[in-house]
Design a protein around this motif. Structure first.
Motif, PDB file in Angstrom:
ATOM      1  N   SER A   1       0.852  -1.194   0.000  1.00 20.67           N
ATOM      2  CA  SER A   1       0.000   0.000   0.000  1.00 20.67           C
ATOM      3  C   SER A   1       0.888   1.244   0.000  1.00 20.67           C
ATOM      4  CB  SER A   1      -0.892  -0.002   1.252  1.00 20.67           C
ATOM      5  OG  SER A   1      -0.078   0.182   2.407  1.00 20.67           O
ATOM      6  N   GLU A   2       0.262   2.413  -0.104  1.00 21.54           N
ATOM      7  CA  GLU A   2       1.037   3.668  -0.030  1.00 21.54           C
ATOM      8  C   GLU A   2       1.756   3.772   1.319  1.00 21.54           C
ATOM      9  OE1 GLU A   2       1.803   5.841  -2.391  1.00 21.54           O
ATOM     10  OE2 GLU A   2       0.718   4.528  -3.756  1.00 21.54           O
ATOM     11  N   ASP A   3       1.059   3.368   2.397  1.00 16.48           N
ATOM     12  CA  ASP A   3       1.685   3.410   3.734  1.00 16.48           C
ATOM     13  C   ASP A   3       2.872   2.443   3.813  1.00 16.48           C
ATOM     14  OD1 ASP A   3      -0.138   5.280   4.519  1.00 16.48           O
ATOM     15  OD2 ASP A   3      -1.381   3.913   5.709  1.00 16.48           O
TER      16      ASP A   3
ATOM     17  N   LEU B   1       4.756   1.466   1.323  1.00 13.39           N
ATOM     18  CA  LEU B   1       5.843   2.037   0.517  1.00 13.39           C
ATOM     19  C   LEU B   1       6.586   3.106   1.312  1.00 13.39           C
ATOM     20  CD1 LEU B   1       7.316   2.095  -2.200  1.00 13.39           C
ATOM     21  CD2 LEU B   1       5.643   3.772  -2.993  1.00 13.39           C
TER      22      LEU B   1
ATOM     23  N   ARG C   1       7.612   0.352  -9.247  1.00 13.14           N
ATOM     24  CA  ARG C   1       7.164   1.365  -8.283  1.00 13.14           C
ATOM     25  C   ARG C   1       8.172   1.487  -7.127  1.00 13.14           C
ATOM     26  NH1 ARG C   1       2.198  -0.174  -5.115  1.00 13.14           N
ATOM     27  NH2 ARG C   1       1.959   1.467  -3.562  1.00 13.14           N
TER      28      ARG C   1
END
Length: 443
Positions: A263-265, A267, A296
């Motif tokens: 997830s963004e968190d 990452l 990514r």
């Protein structure tokens, strides 16, 4: 680029030399000189030929690169290769692999399986590998005798495992082995808590404290499947990576293996902590575990290395093939044909693996002063012609059967496709005998 104090032990003269650092460079008609196990010279062929050398090897049509670094695997599991195929991860583990391990794994199994894995990896261009399996001292002995380089991660789980009746006993053995081998030139001992779902907070905190005291690496399966993450959130309200961050485990000495769910968190945690991710694309594909978003991660600055995982879930220890799969998969996952180009893929399989292990000052690139861990790929065959970019040809058109020679610390472990320190026929016969026992065809 050289010191001419003494004659070189060996001068290699390939058609192409790919140092990996600096990035994207291909040197044509250059020589590489080895002295005392280290790279002592890199320069144009004309200059190389003026140097005194005890042995000169012409390598026409060959590409020299750093030895491949297999950043995650379970070496002895080669003896379970093909035992339980085409099953999802938890079914594969709980119904097949764990029962087979309980029945068969002992010191002899680990010795024979590890030797088989070492030989397969040498023949595939791998000079350094990470191993996470039971009886780590036995595996260390195999590595020592083989001449190969390895990171041995000591498996730690909350329940008894072959060779250790508890997590505390596994840690005790680990600290002792770390002490015994801390000055070994080719073996690095690390701590391997199996996964967030098999190791409790109290044991993870013990591991963190010990690893900090010893300046040791931690190697762990993390976010291998969506189910693992979902189950953790349902039971605790916390994603496994966030839990590891809260417990203080993440950092430059932490290797997060698999990471198919990011997830963004997640990452942000990986970037802030400078944690390395070990990507195992073929095992993840075969177990339908998911896709690690390599491009990514790379664009965010995360160090991504590559591993084969064990032969029970892959089913080979072919890092060159794994790298090709990784490059292809990265493009599909990113929706971009420019994702993970051939040069970056090779870097992922060499220097990034060395960096994850904390060995990048010694191995992972061809630079003067580094250890001479080198592989020669033969690109002279029909299937590699014509050659516009030798690195593209290596990644996209070459199989591990093109590995011709391999050196670790300047010593030849593979010479013209022949193992120099291991008996291939005996290894094959031993593996066949294990297969017959395990399948019940002999007693």
């Amino acid at each position: 680029m050289t010191s001419t104090a003494a004659p070189l032990d060996l001068l290699l003269l390939p058609t192409w030399l790919v140092p990996v650092e600096p990035a994207g460079v291909v040197l044509k008609e250059h020589g590489l000189g080895i002295r005392d196990g280290c790279i002592a010279f890199i320069g144009p062929r004309d200059a190389a030929l003026k140097l005194a050398a005890r042995e000169v090897r012409e390598l026409p049509g060959m590409l020299l690169s750093p030895g491949l670094v297999n950043a995650h695997g379970h070496a002895a599991m080669t003896l379970f290769r093909g035992l339980a195929d085409d099953l999802p991860l938890m079914t594969w583990l709980e119904k097949h692999i764990w029962p087979a391990e309980a029945k068969w794994v002992d010191e002899a199994f680990v010795r024979d399986g590890t030797n088989l894995a070492i030989a397969e990896q040498i023949k595939g261009g791998i000079t350094c590998f990470s191993d996470m399996y039971f009886y780590p001292k036995v595996a260390s002995d195999c590595v020592h005798n083989s001449g190969m380089r390895a990171q041995i991660a000591l498996p730690i789980l909350d329940f008894p495992i072959p060779g250790a009746s508890s997590a505390d006993e596994a840690l005790r053995q680990g600290i002792e082995l770390f002490g015994d081998l801390k000055h070994h030139p080719r073996i690095k001992i690390t701590f391997g808590p199996h996964a967030p779902y098999t190791v409790c907070d109290a044991n993870l905190e013990k591991i963190r404290v010990i690893a900090e005291e010893l300046d040791a690496v931690i190697h762990m399966h993390v976010h291998e499947t969506a189910f693992e993450v979902q189950q953790a959130v349902e039971q605790t309200g916390e994603r496994p990576l966030a839990r590891l961050a809260r417990l203080g485990l993440l950092g430059p000495r932490f290797q997060a293996v698999h990471m198919t769910q990011i997830s963004e968190d997640d990452l942000a945690l990986l970037v802030e902590s400078n944690t390395s991710v070990i990507h195992c694309p073929e095992s993840n594909l075969k177990l339908a575990s998911g896709f690690c978003p390599v491009e990514r991660l790379w664009q965010a600055g995360v160090n991504v290395a590559i591993g084969t995982d064990g032969a029970a879930s892959n089913n080979d220890l072919d890092l060159l093939g794994e790298t090709r799969t990784a490059a292809m998969l990265a493009k599909a996952v990113a929706g971009s044909a420019t994702a993970l180009d051939a040069h970056r893929a090779l870097r992922m399989a060499t220097l990034n693996g060395a960096r994850a292990m904390g060995l990048d000052s010694q191995i992972g690139s061809l630079e003067v002063g580094k250890a001479a861990d080198i592989v020669a790929f033969d690109l002279s065959g029909l299937a590699q012609q014509p050659i516009y970019d030798p690195v593209s040809q290596l990644i996209y058109a070459t199989g591990r059967d093109c590995v011709k020679h391999l050196w670790v610390a300047g010593k030849p472990l593979l010479d013209d496709r022949q193992l120099t320190r291991m008996d291939e026929q005996q290894l094959t016969a031993t593996a066949i005998a294990w297969g017959q026992r395990i399948s019940g065809h002999s007693e």
